[in-house]
Design a protein around this motif. Sequence first.
Motif, PDB file in Angstrom:
ATOM      1  N   PHE A   1       0.884  -1.166   0.000  1.00  0.00           N
ATOM      2  CA  PHE A   1       0.000   0.000   0.000  1.00  0.00           C
ATOM      3  C   PHE A   1       0.917   1.209   0.000  1.00  0.00           C
ATOM      4  CE2 PHE A   1      -2.459   3.172   2.729  1.00  0.00           C
ATOM      5  CZ  PHE A   1      -3.202   3.654   1.656  1.00  0.00           C
ATOM      6  N   LYS A   2       0.828   2.044  -1.021  1.00  0.00           N
ATOM      7  CA  LYS A   2       1.732   3.192  -1.112  1.00  0.00           C
ATOM      8  C   LYS A   2       0.964   4.458  -1.451  1.00  0.00           C
ATOM      9  CE  LYS A   2       3.088   2.237  -5.963  1.00  0.00           C
ATOM     10  NZ  LYS A   2       4.241   1.976  -6.848  1.00  0.00           N
ATOM     11  N   VAL A   3       1.525   5.580  -1.032  1.00  0.00           N
ATOM     12  CA  VAL A   3       0.935   6.889  -1.300  1.00  0.00           C
ATOM     13  C   VAL A   3       2.007   7.805  -1.873  1.00  0.00           C
ATOM     14  CG1 VAL A   3      -0.734   6.619   0.574  1.00  0.00           C
ATOM     15  CG2 VAL A   3       1.402   7.851   0.993  1.00  0.00           C
ATOM     16  N   GLN A   4       1.548   8.757  -2.660  1.00  0.00           N
ATOM     17  CA  GLN A   4       2.444   9.773  -3.196  1.00  0.00           C
ATOM     18  C   GLN A   4       2.516  10.921  -2.201  1.00  0.00           C
ATOM     19  OE1 GLN A   4       3.973   9.104  -5.984  1.00  0.00           O
ATOM     20  NE2 GLN A   4       5.151  10.962  -6.229  1.00  0.00           N
ATOM     21  N   MET A   5       3.730  11.294  -1.808  1.00  0.00           N
ATOM     22  CA  MET A   5       3.901  12.337  -0.809  1.00  0.00           C
ATOM     23  C   MET A   5       3.910  13.722  -1.458  1.00  0.00           C
ATOM     24  SD  MET A   5       6.733  10.686   1.796  1.00  0.00           S
ATOM     25  CE  MET A   5       8.024  10.643   0.554  1.00  0.00           C
TER      26      MET A   5
END
Length: 355
Positions: free
Chosen positions: A237-241
């Motif tokens: 699970f990844k998000v763009q910072m």
Amino acid sequence: MAPQPGPVAAQPFPQQAQQPAPQPFPQQAQPAAAQPTQPAPQWQQQPGFPPPASSSGTPDWDALAERNEKAAKRGRRLKLIGAATAVVVLAGAGAGFWLYKKDSDKKPGNAVSASTSTSAGPSSSTSSAPPVKGITSPPTVGTLPAKKGPELNLGADAKPGTMSGFSGQVLKLPSGPDSFASTSGQAVDVNKSFTVSARVLVDKPDGNRSAVSQGDGQYYAYSLGRANNNGHDQWYFKVQMPGGGSAIAWSKADATVNQWVLLTGVYDDASQTLTLYVNGAPQSSAKSAGVQPSGNNNLQVGRLSSNGQWADPWHGAVADIQTWEQVLPEADIVKIVAGPSSPPSVPPIGAWLNG
């Protein structure tokens, strides 16, 4: 050539009381009594007004002071006149621009809708914001209604159907540019806490794959899928910072092939933490000071946006997609694993391909 006279600012002059004439003017030598026929020396001219001589040959300082004072007053009058003229010219120019702008706003093509926001900068309301131009996408050939939220627009190779291991409808994705589905509207508001969950099956043992993501901008806002981590293909699970880069929470074990798995990603805005759950069990967490929105923030199934293009196509099937605009408690995440027979206590704001 002697210097030409010019304006001189007013200065205080010394009184002529038993003092020699001020420097740098040379003092006038007095004729000696023994030499009555010696002529008096000539006055040396200095820049500015020539000092008027009195009948005795001594400069008339009072007259010179009066003349300088008049010159200073004349200079001040000219400055005032110039300033007033500049104000009039600027005012006229501003009025002319206003009339031109007012007239140009009436021309066809420049009309402003009453519902369109005219304020500068970002707005918290999205009802009047113009649509954002996202990454060019292949045409869609059909739609799939949602249980809650905007419908899914299907790419040519995205096929709804059924598959063993899940009782409800699934979306089969064979990979490729037309193997996707997307919504026209926003999935979740990534400027605050949110949860996204999907049941996924991948049938290829290698390659980076995105099952569910959000956004059609330069980069995704978040993504659930599988990728290589130090030689191991793992769930993520990844998000763009904000400002660039990504924060990733990885699974503890390697990703499985040809098995249904429930992936749940939670972003807690208060603690700035993202956490991955696999089949209801917490895996790992990562830190991110916010999540960067992406284009129109629409839901993407089977792909993600990266560096201005579509990437990481899913190969397999996706089902039971749900979203919440809050941190979903772990007890509710466990309930999702059981399927429709055990719904979470907090209803989702978006639901697609549910059994």
